[in-house]
Design a protein around this motif. Sequence first.
Motif, PDB file in Angstrom:
ATOM      1  N   ALA A  18     -11.133  12.768   6.282  1.00  0.00           N
ATOM      2  CA  ALA A  18     -12.338  11.483   6.047  1.00  0.00           C
ATOM      3  C   ALA A  18     -11.620  10.317   5.237  1.00  0.00           C
ATOM      4  O   ALA A  18     -11.043  10.649   4.595  1.00  0.00           O
ATOM      5  CB  ALA A  18     -13.144  12.324   5.108  1.00  0.00           C
ATOM      6  N   LEU A  19     -11.454   8.726   5.080  1.00  0.00           N
ATOM      7  CA  LEU A  19     -11.290   8.192   5.199  1.00  0.00           C
ATOM      8  C   LEU A  19     -12.608   6.869   4.737  1.00  0.00           C
ATOM      9  O   LEU A  19     -13.845   7.784   4.733  1.00  0.00           O
ATOM     10  CB  LEU A  19     -11.028   7.025   6.253  1.00  0.00           C
ATOM     11  N   SER A  20     -11.943   6.716   2.910  1.00  0.00           N
ATOM     12  CA  SER A  20     -13.257   6.479   2.132  1.00  0.00           C
ATOM     13  C   SER A  20     -12.935   5.054   1.455  1.00  0.00           C
ATOM     14  O   SER A  20     -11.080   4.339   1.480  1.00  0.00           O
ATOM     15  CB  SER A  20     -13.522   7.582   1.851  1.00  0.00           C
ATOM     16  N   ASN A  21     -13.370   4.123   0.647  1.00  0.00           N
ATOM     17  CA  ASN A  21     -13.095   2.965   0.036  1.00  0.00           C
ATOM     18  C   ASN A  21     -12.141   2.487   0.564  1.00  0.00           C
ATOM     19  O   ASN A  21     -10.775   1.947   0.476  1.00  0.00           O
ATOM     20  CB  ASN A  21     -12.352   3.408  -1.244  1.00  0.00           C
ATOM     21  N   GLN A  22     -12.537   1.694   1.977  1.00  0.00           N
ATOM     22  CA  GLN A  22     -11.793   1.036   2.938  1.00  0.00           C
ATOM     23  C   GLN A  22     -11.293  -0.604   2.505  1.00  0.00           C
ATOM     24  O   GLN A  22     -12.817  -0.871   2.219  1.00  0.00           O
ATOM     25  CB  GLN A  22     -12.077   1.173   4.346  1.00  0.00           C
ATOM     26  N   SER A  23     -10.708  -0.089   2.554  1.00  0.00           N
ATOM     27  CA  SER A  23     -10.573  -2.829   1.920  1.00  0.00           C
ATOM     28  C   SER A  23      -8.979  -3.159   2.686  1.00  0.00           C
ATOM     29  O   SER A  23      -8.449  -1.656   3.314  1.00  0.00           O
ATOM     30  CB  SER A  23     -10.665  -2.665   0.588  1.00  0.00           C
ATOM     31  N   GLN A  24      -9.321  -3.892   2.459  1.00  0.00           N
ATOM     32  CA  GLN A  24      -6.941  -5.015   2.790  1.00  0.00           C
ATOM     33  C   GLN A  24      -7.270  -5.458   1.599  1.00  0.00           C
ATOM     34  O   GLN A  24      -7.513  -6.161   0.286  1.00  0.00           O
ATOM     35  CB  GLN A  24      -7.932  -6.038   3.585  1.00  0.00           C
ATOM     36  N   VAL A  25      -5.402  -4.711   1.719  1.00  0.00           N
ATOM     37  CA  VAL A  25      -4.610  -5.261   0.607  1.00  0.00           C
ATOM     38  C   VAL A  25      -3.494  -5.462   0.902  1.00  0.00           C
ATOM     39  O   VAL A  25      -2.724  -5.200   2.084  1.00  0.00           O
ATOM     40  CB  VAL A  25      -4.483  -3.821  -0.441  1.00  0.00           C
TER      41      VAL A  25
ATOM     42  N   GLY B  92      -3.193  -8.748   3.388  1.00  0.00           N
ATOM     43  CA  GLY B  92      -3.439  -8.594   4.979  1.00  0.00           C
ATOM     44  C   GLY B  92      -3.113  -6.628   5.499  1.00  0.00           C
ATOM     45  O   GLY B  92      -3.004  -7.088   6.824  1.00  0.00           O
ATOM     46  N   GLU B  93      -2.953  -6.237   4.796  1.00  0.00           N
ATOM     47  CA  GLU B  93      -2.968  -4.593   5.583  1.00  0.00           C
ATOM     48  C   GLU B  93      -4.384  -4.182   5.051  1.00  0.00           C
ATOM     49  O   GLU B  93      -4.666  -3.869   3.601  1.00  0.00           O
ATOM     50  CB  GLU B  93      -1.404  -3.994   4.717  1.00  0.00           C
ATOM     51  N   PRO B  94      -4.648  -3.120   5.866  1.00  0.00           N
ATOM     52  CA  PRO B  94      -5.784  -2.353   6.060  1.00  0.00           C
ATOM     53  C   PRO B  94      -5.796  -1.294   4.472  1.00  0.00           C
ATOM     54  O   PRO B  94      -4.335  -0.084   4.902  1.00  0.00           O
ATOM     55  CB  PRO B  94      -6.380  -1.872   7.245  1.00  0.00           C
TER      56      PRO B  94
ATOM     57  N   PRO C 279       0.530  -1.154  -0.064  1.00  0.00           N
ATOM     58  CA  PRO C 279      -0.094   0.168   0.247  1.00  0.00           C
ATOM     59  C   PRO C 279       0.925   1.331  -0.236  1.00  0.00           C
ATOM     60  O   PRO C 279       2.332   1.036   0.179  1.00  0.00           O
ATOM     61  CB  PRO C 279      -0.537  -0.086   1.132  1.00  0.00           C
ATOM     62  N   ALA C 280       0.072   2.406  -0.068  1.00  0.00           N
ATOM     63  CA  ALA C 280       1.022   3.745   0.089  1.00  0.00           C
ATOM     64  C   ALA C 280       1.668   3.910   1.149  1.00  0.00           C
ATOM     65  O   ALA C 280       0.545   3.089   2.658  1.00  0.00           O
ATOM     66  CB  ALA C 280      -0.057   4.938  -0.206  1.00  0.00           C
TER      67      ALA C 280
ATOM     68  N   ILE D  57      -3.813   1.938   6.457  1.00  0.00           N
ATOM     69  CA  ILE D  57      -3.758   2.596   7.777  1.00  0.00           C
ATOM     70  C   ILE D  57      -3.664   1.637   8.745  1.00  0.00           C
ATOM     71  O   ILE D  57      -5.433   1.345   9.333  1.00  0.00           O
ATOM     72  CB  ILE D  57      -5.745   2.829   7.421  1.00  0.00           C
ATOM     73  N   ASN D  58      -2.797   0.481   8.815  1.00  0.00           N
ATOM     74  CA  ASN D  58      -2.723  -0.086   9.357  1.00  0.00           C
ATOM     75  C   ASN D  58      -2.234   0.575  10.878  1.00  0.00           C
ATOM     76  O   ASN D  58      -2.188   1.186  11.378  1.00  0.00           O
ATOM     77  CB  ASN D  58      -1.317  -0.710   9.098  1.00  0.00           C
ATOM     78  N   PRO D  59      -3.496  -0.021  11.783  1.00  0.00           N
ATOM     79  CA  PRO D  59      -3.176   1.623  13.286  1.00  0.00           C
ATOM     80  C   PRO D  59      -2.100   1.293  14.093  1.00  0.00           C
ATOM     81  O   PRO D  59      -1.714   1.787  15.138  1.00  0.00           O
ATOM     82  CB  PRO D  59      -4.657  -0.400  13.954  1.00  0.00           C
ATOM     83  N   THR D  60      -1.572   0.442  13.505  1.00  0.00           N
ATOM     84  CA  THR D  60       0.396   0.311  14.226  1.00  0.00           C
ATOM     85  C   THR D  60       1.007   1.972  13.929  1.00  0.00           C
ATOM     86  O   THR D  60       2.225   2.083  13.721  1.00  0.00           O
ATOM     87  CB  THR D  60       0.989  -1.084  14.146  1.00  0.00           C
TER      88      THR D  60
END
Length: 758
Positions: free
Chosen positions: A594-601, A603-605, A547-548, A575-578
């Motif tokens: 604001a966060l949008s289009n959330q997904s998992q890529v 194993g990382e959010p 991810p970016a 946006i890994n919570p750590t």
Amino acid sequence: MSSSNPLFNKVIIIGLGLIGASLAQAIKNNELSTKIAAVDRHKPSIKAAIAEGVIDQGSEVLSEVASGGDLIVIAVPVKAVQGVFVDIQQAIQTGQLAASCLISDVCSTKMTVIEAAKAVFGDNIPAGLVPAHPIAGAENSGYYARRADLFVNHNVIVCPPSSASCHAIERISRLWQAVGAAVMTMSPEHHDKVLAHTSHLPHLLAFNLVGQLADHDDNMDIFRYAAGGFRDFTRIAASDPVMWHDIFLANQSAIVSALDEFSDYLGQLRKLIVTEDSVAILGLLGRAQAARRHFGHMLTSTPYTATETAAASYIITPSRCVSGTIAIPGDKSISHRSIMLGSLATGTTRIKGFLEGEDALATLQAFRDMGVTIEGPDNGNVTIHGVGMHGLKPSKTPLYMGNSGTSMRLLSGILAAQDFDSVLTGDVSLSRRPMERVAAPLRDMGAQIQSTGQRGTAPLSITGRAKVGRPLQGIEYSMPVASAQVKSCLLLAGLWAKGTTTVLQPDVSRDHTERMLSAFGYPVKVEGQHISVTGGGSLSACDIAVPADISSAAFFMVAAAIAKDSELTLSQVGINPTRTGVIEILRQMGADIALSNQSQVGGEPVADITVRSSNLQGINIPASLVPLAIDEFPILFIAASCARGKTVLTGAKELRVKESDRIAAMAEGLETLGIDCCVTEDGIIIEGRGSKHSHDAIFTGGSVASYHDHRIAMSFAIASLRASDTIIIEGTETVNTSFPGFAELANSIGLSIATKLA
Ligand code: S3P
């Protein structure tokens, strides 16, 4: 260049070919000698050189022009050198030349020159004899091809024999420097060995290949349809055959051994092609390509991994608003780990979105150096042909980690468990950073690892398990600081250790290693802040989408928050919570995120992050958020400067041992730009200058040192959105370690950054 005080009274050049005539012209133009004389059997060259004012005096024989000479430069073919020494000896004996006269040459082999001198002078070689070899030439030869700038920015290798006086070495070196060359010194023996590989062998191969093709019956067709590659490879076969004949015989033994080594390598490649061993062929070609690129960077002095080579700076004109939707390069932490685990896995790992920054490239190069076949990077795509847990090979040279702490600390865990010895080195900044934080617990596991100096820094020397005689032992380790690098180092070492390795962290730290180990099928146990792995397992290749990088996104999040009437969307950021401390801190300061289009890529959010202008307010940053935003504080300090009231950071001592002392470096730059701040032992207090209703300028202009720290440089670049005048940032070349293309991307959304190379 002109000299009011010439270096020599009379320079005599023997041989007015390309090199001799170019040197004469350069000496003339730079006024390095009161008089210039030349000796050449080719009368028209002498005549022309006198007529054109290149030389003052000329003859076919030395005896006619020798009188008063204090430097003789021999520029004739190697085979003719001994005859020149006979002439020089006679001139000394007849008193035409002083015995102290300096003598140099420009031949491509140096032992032959020394041997020729010995044949004439016996054991009493003149102390003034200092052979030299300018690594410069041109396709054309002869007097008329001369160029006064032939030596400018070229290397000249000065090869003093043991008989040479210091005075002579110094004067000959000064002559070459004065005509624009970069002078290096080498023993004559070493020179001949090095040149056999880097010059003589390629010429020999080029002549040989053209000769081979010329022998074909259909040679006209072959040459007619020859592509650019043939032309490039064989360009040097157009050089002078007599000269190369002489060189090949003059440097016979070094060339023959270079040729034997070449034949061995060629034989190995032949075998790989016959057996269709694709992975090995790709490995060989990939390593060669990387080495060629590295060599190209060395030649142009641009940074690849050795980032201290070329200094750059930013000159930034203030701008006001930013807007747009942008893609941020891949996550640095995840990119490092994808190379490491992909290399150690069984099977082929394909990576997308790999960060092609200097730090992650240092990791990639290290695994190539240890024999892993890695294709790419090509537009963020990398393919790794994993060698399995026991397939790494010792690198032939020390592994160079550049500026990258993550590479060095994580690799030391992997290497401590390998059978072979390793040495890890880094650039100036990395060589100052603490390495005992990984070395000490690795020693508890039974590793033999030596850091350098009292402060326990790189280079690190690691003794292989084969010598130590036993595997690493799992331990339970309680980390004094919440460091993902220390945790990852020990977990990676734990993959080969006997039993279980457990790391207890005092606080949350980024968990990419744990996530990626799981993705590669290696069990990781996480119980609260205890993280454990048991040694002896294996990794199975998998595909990874990186991810970016939220740490890179942070610069643009703050840009949109502090700039007037702005809105920026950063797509598909991790946006890994750590890692999301920066979002939480900015929100507590009143930022509109604001966060949008959330997904998992992989194993990382991930999510799209949209940030709009806001009027920030100062806060006390909660200590619990510090490890979750550890890399984002430099840019958060810029946000704090634009906020209303004080922002207080404590519990962030770690910032003092990053790529720079980030508290000190930021405080210095902030003060230069008119911000009041107070540095504390483990943090900083910043007096924000923002107000509730305006987006007026906060910073003055000024010149800021980045201390060669990428994040400091990028942070002050963002400050230009609220600056009243131009900001100059020195030492920005390291931005490439984490964010290649930063300035271009920033300019595309409204900033105005000009990059200046030193
Ligand atoms: C990193 C961990 C952090 C961070 C660094 C990358 C990682 O360092 O600052 O930029 O990839 O594990 P520490 O572990 O020293 O906090």
